[in-house]
Scaffold this active site. Structure first.
Site, PDB file in Angstrom:
ATOM      1  CG  ASN A  55      60.747  18.580  46.762  1.00 47.11           C
ATOM      2  OD1 ASN A  55      60.850  18.995  47.921  1.00 47.11           O
ATOM      3  ND2 ASN A  55      61.157  19.267  45.734  1.00 47.11           N
TER       4      ASN A  55
ATOM      5  CD  GLU B 112      65.776  28.777  48.951  1.00 45.75           C
ATOM      6  OE1 GLU B 112      65.509  28.628  47.739  1.00 45.75           O
ATOM      7  OE2 GLU B 112      66.786  29.361  49.358  1.00 45.75           O
TER       8      GLU B 112
ATOM      9  CB  CYS C 233      61.901  23.811  43.714  1.00 45.51           C
ATOM     10  SG  CYS C 233      63.550  23.424  44.285  1.00 45.51           S
TER      11      CYS C 233
ATOM     12  CD  GLU D 204      67.259  27.163  52.764  1.00 46.00           C
ATOM     13  OE1 GLU D 204      67.243  26.095  52.139  1.00 46.00           O
ATOM     14  OE2 GLU D 204      66.568  27.366  53.774  1.00 46.00           O
TER      15      GLU D 204
HETATM   16  P1  NAP Z   1      53.711  23.087  50.554  1.00 48.00           P
HETATM   17  O1  NAP Z   1      52.354  22.545  50.341  1.00 48.00           O
HETATM   18  O2  NAP Z   1      53.889  24.554  50.514  1.00 48.00           O
HETATM   19  O3  NAP Z   1      54.188  22.509  51.962  1.00 48.00           O
HETATM   20  C1  NAP Z   1      55.482  22.731  52.461  1.00 48.00           C
HETATM   21  C2  NAP Z   1      55.468  22.663  53.955  1.00 48.00           C
HETATM   22  O4  NAP Z   1      54.672  23.737  54.473  1.00 48.00           O
HETATM   23  C3  NAP Z   1      54.854  21.386  54.525  1.00 48.00           C
HETATM   24  O5  NAP Z   1      55.556  21.031  55.683  1.00 48.00           O
HETATM   25  C4  NAP Z   1      53.447  21.828  54.848  1.00 48.00           C
HETATM   26  O6  NAP Z   1      52.832  21.046  55.831  1.00 48.00           O
HETATM   27  C5  NAP Z   1      53.708  23.213  55.352  1.00 48.00           C
HETATM   28  N1  NAP Z   1      52.533  24.104  55.349  1.00 48.00           N
HETATM   29  C6  NAP Z   1      51.409  24.003  54.583  1.00 48.00           C
HETATM   30  N2  NAP Z   1      50.579  25.041  54.878  1.00 48.00           N
HETATM   31  C7  NAP Z   1      51.185  25.789  55.833  1.00 48.00           C
HETATM   32  C8  NAP Z   1      50.825  26.980  56.528  1.00 48.00           C
HETATM   33  N3  NAP Z   1      49.657  27.628  56.305  1.00 48.00           N
HETATM   34  N4  NAP Z   1      51.692  27.471  57.453  1.00 48.00           N
HETATM   35  C9  NAP Z   1      52.856  26.854  57.693  1.00 48.00           C
HETATM   36  N5  NAP Z   1      53.260  25.717  57.058  1.00 48.00           N
HETATM   37  C10 NAP Z   1      52.425  25.199  56.136  1.00 48.00           C
HETATM   38  O7  NAP Z   1      54.758  22.484  49.522  1.00 48.00           O
HETATM   39  P2  NAP Z   1      54.923  20.968  49.109  1.00 48.00           P
HETATM   40  O8  NAP Z   1      53.702  20.607  48.350  1.00 48.00           O
HETATM   41  O9  NAP Z   1      55.310  20.147  50.281  1.00 48.00           O
HETATM   42  O10 NAP Z   1      56.225  21.058  48.186  1.00 48.00           O
HETATM   43  C11 NAP Z   1      56.190  21.403  46.862  1.00 48.00           C
HETATM   44  C12 NAP Z   1      56.532  22.870  46.664  1.00 48.00           C
HETATM   45  O11 NAP Z   1      57.783  23.192  47.261  1.00 48.00           O
HETATM   46  C13 NAP Z   1      56.716  23.210  45.210  1.00 48.00           C
HETATM   47  O12 NAP Z   1      56.104  24.440  44.920  1.00 48.00           O
HETATM   48  C14 NAP Z   1      58.229  23.327  45.070  1.00 48.00           C
HETATM   49  O13 NAP Z   1      58.652  24.106  43.998  1.00 48.00           O
HETATM   50  C15 NAP Z   1      58.617  23.900  46.363  1.00 48.00           C
HETATM   51  N6  NAP Z   1      60.043  23.633  46.631  1.00 48.00           N
HETATM   52  C16 NAP Z   1      60.958  24.651  46.603  1.00 48.00           C
HETATM   53  C17 NAP Z   1      62.310  24.399  46.825  1.00 48.00           C
HETATM   54  C18 NAP Z   1      63.355  25.480  46.790  1.00 48.00           C
HETATM   55  O14 NAP Z   1      64.450  25.262  47.282  1.00 48.00           O
HETATM   56  N7  NAP Z   1      63.085  26.643  46.220  1.00 48.00           N
HETATM   57  C19 NAP Z   1      62.720  23.093  47.081  1.00 48.00           C
HETATM   58  C20 NAP Z   1      61.765  22.083  47.091  1.00 48.00           C
HETATM   59  C21 NAP Z   1      60.432  22.362  46.886  1.00 48.00           C
HETATM   60  P3  NAP Z   1      51.857  19.831  55.395  1.00 48.00           P
HETATM   61  O15 NAP Z   1      52.727  18.816  54.817  1.00 48.00           O
HETATM   62  O16 NAP Z   1      51.237  19.416  56.672  1.00 48.00           O
HETATM   63  O17 NAP Z   1      50.879  20.409  54.405  1.00 48.00           O
END
Ligand code: NAP
Ligand code: MG
Length: 495
Positions: free
Chosen positions: A157, A255, A289, A467
């Site tokens: 994002n 996060e 997020c 962070e």
């Molecule tokens: P995601 O599906 O959890 O993926 C995040 C990252 O993790 C990607 O690089 C993904 O790779 C990788 N990943 C997926 N499965 C994994 C595993 N089993 N082991 C290690 N890495 C793995 O999240 P997203 O869909 O990209 O992002 C949206 C989410 O992020 C939302 O829930 C949002 O709230 C959260 N977010 C939180 C913050 C914060 O600061 N708190 C900021 C931004 C976003 P792939 O791309 O290859 O699947």
């Protein structure tokens, strides 16, 4: 910048070089505004992941990045910041092309990356130990050492911003990094690694591998040489990462998601609140997020406020992020669009009233992209799915409250606790409410806002650890206690 495939063709970035990867696998990268390929990337194999860790370990041991003068790291990080500043527009365009957000938003993100680099560069030569008074003739002191190889896993994002948010302090503390960006949005991370090396980062100190999180991400964490993991993403993946890190006893910062409440009291400035609320849910097409996704408004002003927000929503111009005058870009992927739409449809079935939006844009020229009209859903029963789970799209869910106690209870009635905001002109109400909100970050009379020097993190299922801020750099160090016995041997008796 035109968008031909060859122009945005990247390998993996390992050992200071663009490399094709051992298996030769490649993947197209799409423009979310059209779902057409804009370039391609090499996809890492398990061997490539291992090579990236080896490269980082070698860089850590053989360069003087870790052991050297922190002021040298300050200089390099500042050079990276200046180079990025010079090429800010180019990076912003690449981010927009790959992720979909508007150019204005991407420029804002790149500005934040520059400020983060500048901020942590100033900390690199201020990592200090302590001297501790202990009994006897002894000197006790502590050292702060870098961890070694740190792994960073980023979401799609804010692709570069959220990568650099943890990578920069890790580098400032003298670590060597392996970064895995999200598979959907890897381009700016790859371009950034190249730029960082051109600015003088030693070989192997920043490596970028692209590939499925489930395979490559997990193998990076499981590698015995990995000393910590910084993860930003969804709760389910965060849980899995915490398990993997626990098995190896390595620290993990997590996060994760949010379901941000926006509390609006009857005395709030409604025009200002409406603008802030719209920014907090339609910015980045709601894929934040820290989105203010639950509007909790006092019943006496509900209609007036919801009408104002809906008027703003209807006036937003949708289009490709790179086009002039566009206020909101597409969602990142067809899958994300389908997921958001299913929440909206379900909310209708649960008794919610769609005030505006609620459907995909199907007409030309946006019909091929992942565009969703900015949506407001009101009159929701408490417990509605759209109030409980993270939607991650431009969808505002509205409920009302009758008194402050009820409002605060509703705000805290969630498993998340990342970001909360509140709108009132009364200072006592504002500060008393801020104390009682269960969220790592609360903002008063402003939409989501943060700075590299302010901590960013969540309570409850929104994560573990913070962070940003001065502490961020300490997470990438470990303490060592050294005690020195200073007692003199008793002089031998001479008879
Ligand atoms: P995601 O599906 O959890 O993926 C995040 C990252 O993790 C990607 O690089 C993904 O790779 C990788 N990943 C997926 N499965 C994994 C595993 N089993 N082991 C290690 N890495 C793995 O999240 P997203 O869909 O990209 O992002 C949206 C989410 O992020 C939302 O829930 C949002 O709230 C959260 N977010 C939180 C913050 C914060 O600061 N708190 C900021 C931004 C976003 P792939 O791309 O290859 O699947
Ligand atoms: Mg995902």
């Amino acid at each position: 910048m035109s968008s031909t495939s060859s122009e945005h063709s990247y390998g993996l970035f390992i050992g200071g070089k663009d490399t094709p990867g051992t298996a030769g696998d490649r993947q197209d990268v799409l423009d979310p505004a059209t779902n057409r390929a804009i370039g391609s990337i090499a996809v890492a194999s398990a061997d490539d992941a291992r090579h990236a860790i080896e490269s980082a370990q070698h860089g850590f041991e053989s360069s003087d990045w870790a052991g050297g003068d922190g002021a040298q790291r300050t200089k390099v990080l500042q050079r990276i910041a200046r180079k990025l500043e010079e090429r800010l527009d180019e990076f912003a365009r690449l981010e927009t092309l790959n992720m979909g957000k508007t150019l204005k938003e991407s420029r804002g993100d790149m500005g934040f990356v520059v400020r983060t680099l500048d901020y942590v560069s100033g900390l690199a030569d201020k990592i200090e130990g302590e001297t501790i008074p202990v009994p006897g003739a002894r000197l006790d002191y502590t050292l702060r050492e870098p961890l070694g190889v740190t792994v960073h896993i980023a979401p799609w994002n804010y692709p570069l911003l959220l990568a650099v948010r943890s990578v920069a302090p890790a580098l400032a503390a003298g670590n060597a990094v392996v970064l895995k960006p999200a598979s959907l949005t890897p381009l700016t991370a790859l371009a950034f690694a190249k730029l960082a090396h051109e600015a003088g980062l030693p070989e192997g100190i920043l490596n970028v591998v692209v590939g499925s999180g489930g395979r490559i991400g997990e193998s990076l964490i499981a590698d015995p040489r990995t000393a910590s993991v910084a993860f930003t993403g969804s709760g389910d993946v965060g849980r899995r990462i915490a398990e993997l890190a626990a098995q190896r006893f390595i620290p993990a910062t997590l996060e994760l998601g949010g379901k941000g409440p926006v509390l609006v009291f009857p005395d709030a400035d409604l025009d200002r609140a409406a603008r802030g609320i719209a920014f907090g849910i339609f910015g980045n097409a709601g894929q934040m997020c820290w989105a203010g996704s639950r509007l909790l408004v006092h019943a006496s002003i509900s209609e007036a406020l919801v009408n104002r927000v809906a008027t703003i929503a209807k006036g937003l111009k949708l289009g490709p992020g790179s086009s002039d005058g566009v206020d909101m870009g597409p969602l990142v992927s067809p899958g994300q669009l389908a997921s958001v739409l299913s929440f909206v449809e379900e909310s209708g079935a649960e008794g919610g009233r769609i005030v505006c939006g609620g459907s995909r844009v199907t007409s030309a020229p946006l019909g091929d992209g992942n565009f969703l009209a900015p949506t407001v859903v009101a009159d929701l029963p408490s417990g509605a799915h759209i109030l409980r789970d993270e939607v991650f799209g431009p969808v505002l869910a509205v409920t009302t409250f009758d008194d402050t106690e009820q409002g605060i209870r509703a705000a805290n009635d969630t498993r998340y606790g990342l970001f909360a905001s509140l709108w009132t002109r009364d200072l006592a109400t504002a500060l008393a409410t801020a104390r009682r909100l269960q969220a790592g970050m609360v903002s008063i009379n402003e939409a989501p806002v943060t700075f590299p020097q302010a901590p960013f993190g969540g309570y409850k299922e929104s994560g573990l650890g913070f962070e940003q801020g001065t502490d961020a750099i300490l997470q990438f160090t470990r303490r060592k206690n050294v005690v020195v016995n200073l007692s003199q041997p008793k002089p031998a008796k001479t008879s």
